[in-house]
Design a protein around this motif. Structure first.
Motif, PDB file in Angstrom:
ATOM      1  N   LYS A  47      -0.796   8.183  -3.150  1.00 34.93           N
ATOM      2  CA  LYS A  47      -0.073   6.921  -3.357  1.00 34.93           C
ATOM      3  C   LYS A  47      -0.569   5.872  -2.371  1.00 34.93           C
ATOM      4  O   LYS A  47      -0.888   4.759  -2.736  1.00 34.93           O
ATOM      5  N   ASN A  48      -0.586   6.244  -1.115  1.00 39.45           N
ATOM      6  CA  ASN A  48      -1.145   5.392  -0.067  1.00 39.45           C
ATOM      7  C   ASN A  48      -1.385   6.258   1.158  1.00 39.45           C
ATOM      8  O   ASN A  48      -0.770   7.296   1.323  1.00 39.45           O
ATOM      9  N   GLN A  64      -6.650   4.685   2.524  1.00 33.09           N
ATOM     10  CA  GLN A  64      -5.622   3.920   1.820  1.00 33.09           C
ATOM     11  C   GLN A  64      -5.390   4.394   0.389  1.00 33.09           C
ATOM     12  O   GLN A  64      -4.263   4.460  -0.044  1.00 33.09           O
ATOM     13  N   THR A  65      -6.419   4.704  -0.392  1.00 32.83           N
ATOM     14  CA  THR A  65      -6.221   5.167  -1.767  1.00 32.83           C
ATOM     15  C   THR A  65      -6.533   6.649  -1.938  1.00 32.83           C
ATOM     16  O   THR A  65      -6.087   7.266  -2.893  1.00 32.83           O
TER      17      THR A  65
END
Length: 179
Positions: A85-86, A103-104
């Motif tokens: 999700k993050n 981050q991804t």
């Protein structure tokens, strides 16, 4: 009156079209794991040497250079990556297994492990083929990739250095990652 019904039906149809396009993205995002799965993966590899999940794991290796004084030895850095999700931006190479995130995506990136008993210095690294899998296992085959004898020197890997004082036999060993 018929105009209102036609406008109402047009709005309903347009809303349904938008929902069919948006809903898969919303449910896909909600089904992505949290960043904490990277720590579970790291712990499982350290304790059990294997990890099973219903999530697709992408594994790939890139070449890296290990320098022992004037000797260059090509080893591999292995990445185990999955979508999240993050995640925070995490990138360190302090241990054999290191949590990684951008981050991804998140996962594990390998480095080297150095063990020195005063006579034999063992360097281990993880090697793998590029695969897409749901299961990972590590096999320490004991395969010695290179054996070097040196007196006094420095081992360099990325931005880290390990100083050797005295005589050492250096064994570089490969750990195989299987999917």
């Amino acid at each position: 009156m018929n105009q209102f019904i036609i406008i109402f039906l047009a709005i309903v149809v347009a809303s349904l079209i938008v929902l069919t396009l948006v809903m898969p993205h919303i449910t896909y995002y909600q089904s992505l794991p949290d960043f904490s799965l990277a720590y579970q993966l790291e712990r499982s590899l350290k304790e059990n040497g294997e990890f099973h999940t219903n999530l697709v794991l992408y594994v790939y290796s890139t070449p890296a250079l290990l320098k022992i004084n004037d000797i260059d030895v090509e080893i591999r850095i292995t990445y185990i990556v999955f979508r999240v999700k993050n995640s925070p931006m995490v990138s360190n190479l302090n241990e054999l297994y290191n949590v990684w995130g951008n981050q991804t995506h998140a996962g594990i990136v390998s480095a080297i492990e150095i063990k020195d008993n005063g006579y034999i210095l063992t360097i281990k690294y993880i090697n793998s083929t590029n695969i897409k899998t749901y299961k990972i296992s590590l096999a320490d085959t004991g395969k010695i990739v290179k054996k070097i004898a040196i007196r006094n020197g420095v081992i360099r890997f990325r931005d880290k250095a390990y100083r050797i004082n005295g005589y050492r036999i250096i064994e570089i060993r490969e750990i195989k990652l299987n999917g």
